[in-house]
Design a protein around this motif. Structure first.
Motif, PDB file in Angstrom:
ATOM      1  N   SER A   1       0.821  -1.219   0.000  1.00 34.10           N
ATOM      2  CA  SER A   1       0.000   0.000   0.000  1.00 34.10           C
ATOM      3  C   SER A   1       0.848   1.260   0.000  1.00 34.10           C
ATOM      4  N   THR A   2       2.181   1.125   0.021  1.00 32.41           N
ATOM      5  CA  THR A   2       3.073   2.274  -0.033  1.00 32.41           C
ATOM      6  C   THR A   2       4.313   1.911  -0.840  1.00 32.41           C
ATOM      7  N   PRO A   3       4.972   2.897  -1.447  1.00 27.81           N
ATOM      8  CA  PRO A   3       6.320   2.654  -1.967  1.00 27.81           C
ATOM      9  C   PRO A   3       7.299   2.512  -0.795  1.00 27.81           C
ATOM     10  N   TYR A   4       8.440   1.899  -1.065  1.00 24.46           N
ATOM     11  CA  TYR A   4       9.480   1.705  -0.055  1.00 24.46           C
ATOM     12  C   TYR A   4      10.785   2.350  -0.517  1.00 24.46           C
ATOM     13  N   ALA A   5      11.626   2.720   0.453  1.00 26.47           N
ATOM     14  CA  ALA A   5      13.038   2.961   0.206  1.00 26.47           C
ATOM     15  C   ALA A   5      13.808   2.005   1.107  1.00 26.47           C
ATOM     16  N   ALA A   6      14.871   1.397   0.565  1.00 26.00           N
ATOM     17  CA  ALA A   6      15.631   0.369   1.286  1.00 26.00           C
ATOM     18  C   ALA A   6      17.090   0.790   1.379  1.00 26.00           C
ATOM     19  N   LEU A   7      17.627   0.756   2.602  1.00 20.31           N
ATOM     20  CA  LEU A   7      18.999   1.165   2.866  1.00 20.31           C
ATOM     21  C   LEU A   7      19.784  -0.015   3.434  1.00 20.31           C
ATOM     22  N   ILE A   8      21.054  -0.143   3.040  1.00 20.68           N
ATOM     23  CA  ILE A   8      21.941  -1.136   3.629  1.00 20.68           C
ATOM     24  C   ILE A   8      23.248  -0.444   3.995  1.00 20.68           C
ATOM     25  N   TYR A   9      23.844  -0.844   5.128  1.00 19.73           N
ATOM     26  CA  TYR A   9      25.050  -0.157   5.577  1.00 19.73           C
ATOM     27  C   TYR A   9      25.959  -1.107   6.339  1.00 19.73           C
ATOM     28  N   ASP A  10      27.247  -0.732   6.363  1.00 20.03           N
ATOM     29  CA  ASP A  10      28.273  -1.460   7.101  1.00 20.03           C
ATOM     30  C   ASP A  10      29.201  -0.413   7.711  1.00 20.03           C
ATOM     31  N   LEU A  11      29.251  -0.352   9.024  1.00 19.53           N
ATOM     32  CA  LEU A  11      29.966   0.702   9.738  1.00 19.53           C
ATOM     33  C   LEU A  11      31.387   0.306  10.121  1.00 19.53           C
ATOM     34  N   LYS A  12      31.865  -0.804   9.609  1.00 24.10           N
ATOM     35  CA  LYS A  12      33.199  -1.264  10.003  1.00 24.10           C
ATOM     36  C   LYS A  12      34.283  -0.297   9.541  1.00 24.10           C
TER      37      LYS A  12
END
Length: 463
Positions: free
Chosen positions: A85-96
């Motif tokens: 019912s909504t669009p999405y935004a997807a984030l991925i991260y690595d803080l090493k």
């Protein structure tokens, strides 16, 4: 006398059913199977969380690149129970390698964000948007590893993660799903959501993943433990993890090591993971509490411990391992703060209590006057994956869709489920691609009649 009688009975049972002798039992195999099974339930949220990142990378997304759905997802978004019912935004991260910045736009009259940053265990850390730390005013979020002495710069919202890896799940709230509205929502994403290493001028282009296979699914076989070895090597061992790490060492997994089981051990692990998968599927029917007692089969689709521990699954006495495994088999991205903007119900069984089967026909009559301020929706998910049924179209039905669902003269809505089109395709949702499936009925803006039980949802009736 009572205690003596019990002990005598126990002795009699022991004599009648004598255990196998030490020479007859394979203690090494028993321990290997036992510890693999329990380790898999313990590690399921970790492996599933890391697969959110690995699956995104497999789809072509890079770390610090914002992926988005230009339209509400179809079946190709293979993550646990997303909505459409909504669009999405997807984030991925690595803080090493250091902190990461995520910029969130301010809410407007038409568009806003409802989302959360999570660590790789899928523990929610910070909410964003009007219900998050920026209160709808937008801003820069500073993601950093909590085990470092990093100083948060002035003017940034702090996001301290207990792990290096993690993901962010952002829903773009829109007034409707008309093409012009979605086009403007895409501009809102591209102009407002940015992600980059702190201090870097690099901005990767946004990536539209609508209608691409974007999946966090993984096979429930011995490769689960290869995935577990990889993420354990990448992350630090927490104090709470030392006991399960001891269990893992007995099946060949050590931090900094490599997982090299024999062919015979892989065969055992394949069998173990097949049983774990069956247990996780079974948990959908036994862990969620019934919403209206014995009156219907509909359940409140979260474990009681999720509410009581605020999504940590840990209190002063224990970790709720089974509830946590069920949750992250069934869902992604729980928020830090549970709100009252939505309510969910789950059905895994029909009116008689039998599991919902993909090759059978059912009818659900939604009573009139669904108690919502905004709209209601119903979506179908495969029990074997907790995601959309592969190839299904449509995957759900909402009261605000265009065209809207057909409404009966008395205000009720009949929804049909089955392997082949029913009711000439009107108000019909296909289920043929799943052996068993479950439904999530969502209330957007639930009203008092829902909370005070003045309105009840009917069960599915076999046809």
């Amino acid at each position: 006398m009572k205690l003596i009688s019990i002990l005598s009975l126990a002795a009699g049972v022991a004599m009648a059913v004598a255990p196998a002798s030490a020479t007859e039992r394979d203690f090494e195999r028993e321990r290997f199977e036992r510890r693999a099974y329990e380790s898999a339930l313990w590690a399921q949220p970790l492996v599933a969380g890391n697969q959110m990142i690995a699956g995104a990378i497999d789809a072509g997304q890079e770390l610090n690149q914002v992926a988005f759905f230009s339209q509400p997802p179809n079946w190709k978004f293979q993550a646990p129970t997303p909505n459409n019912s909504t669009p999405y935004a997807a984030l991925i991260y690595d803080l090493k390698d250091g902190p990461v910045v995520v910029e969130i736009p301010a809410a407007t009259e038409e568009y806003s964000i409802f989302g959360t940053f999570l660590d790789v265990w899928q523990q929610p850390v910070v909410d964003v948007g009007p219900r998050g730390d920026d209160n709808g005013e937008g801003g820069k979020y500073f993601l950093y590893a909590a085990n470092t002495d990093t100083k948060v710069p002035d003017g940034y919202f702090p996001v301290p993660l207990e792990t290096y890896r993690g993901y962010g799940n952002l829903r773009i709230i829109t007034p409707d799903l008309e093409p012009s509205t979605l086009k403007a929502a895409e501009a809102y994403i591209k102009n407002g959501i940015q992600q980059y290493p702190y201090g870097s001028d690099e901005r990767l282009p946004h990536m539209d993943v609508y209608d691409a296979l974007y999946t966090s699914q993984f096979p429930f076989d011995s490769t689960f433990f290869d995935r577990l070895q990889e993420i354990i090597n990448h992350e630090e061992v927490r104090e709470v993890d030392k006991y399960p790490m001891g269990m893992l060492s007995s099946i060949g997994i050590e931090r900094g090591g490599s997982f090299n089981p024999t062919d015979a051990e892989r065969a055992i692990l394949d069998e173990v993971m097949a049983r774990v998968h069956v247990e996780l599927q079974h948990s959908l029917s036994v862990i969620p509490p019934l919403r209206w007692g014995d009156a219907t089969q509909w359940t409140q689709p979260v474990a009681n411990s999720m509410i009581g521990t605020m999504m940590t699954y840990e209190d002063e006495n224990k970790v709720y391992i089974d509830d946590r495994a069920f949750t992250y088999y069934t869902y992604i991205a729980p928020p830090v703060q549970l709100g009252s903007a939505t309510a969910y119900l789950m059905a895994t069984r029909d009116v008689s209590g039998a599991p919902l089967e993909g090759d059978r026909n059912y009818k659900l009559t939604v009573p009139a006057d669904v108690p919502v301020e905004q709209f209601w929706s119903i979506l179908v998910y495969d029990v074997a994956t907790a995601s959309y049924i592969r190839g299904a179209d449509p995957i759900g039905l909402a009261s605000t869709e265009s065209p809207t669902p057909k409404v009966n003269d008395d205000g009720t809505v009949d929804v049909y489920f089955g392997p082949e089109a029913l009711n000439d395709g009107v108000n019909y949702l296909p289920t043929g691609g799943a052996e068993n499936y479950f439904l999530l009925f969502r209330f957007y803006g639930p009203k008092e009649a829902y909370t005070n039980n003045g309105w009840k949802l009917n069960d599915l009736e076999p046809m």
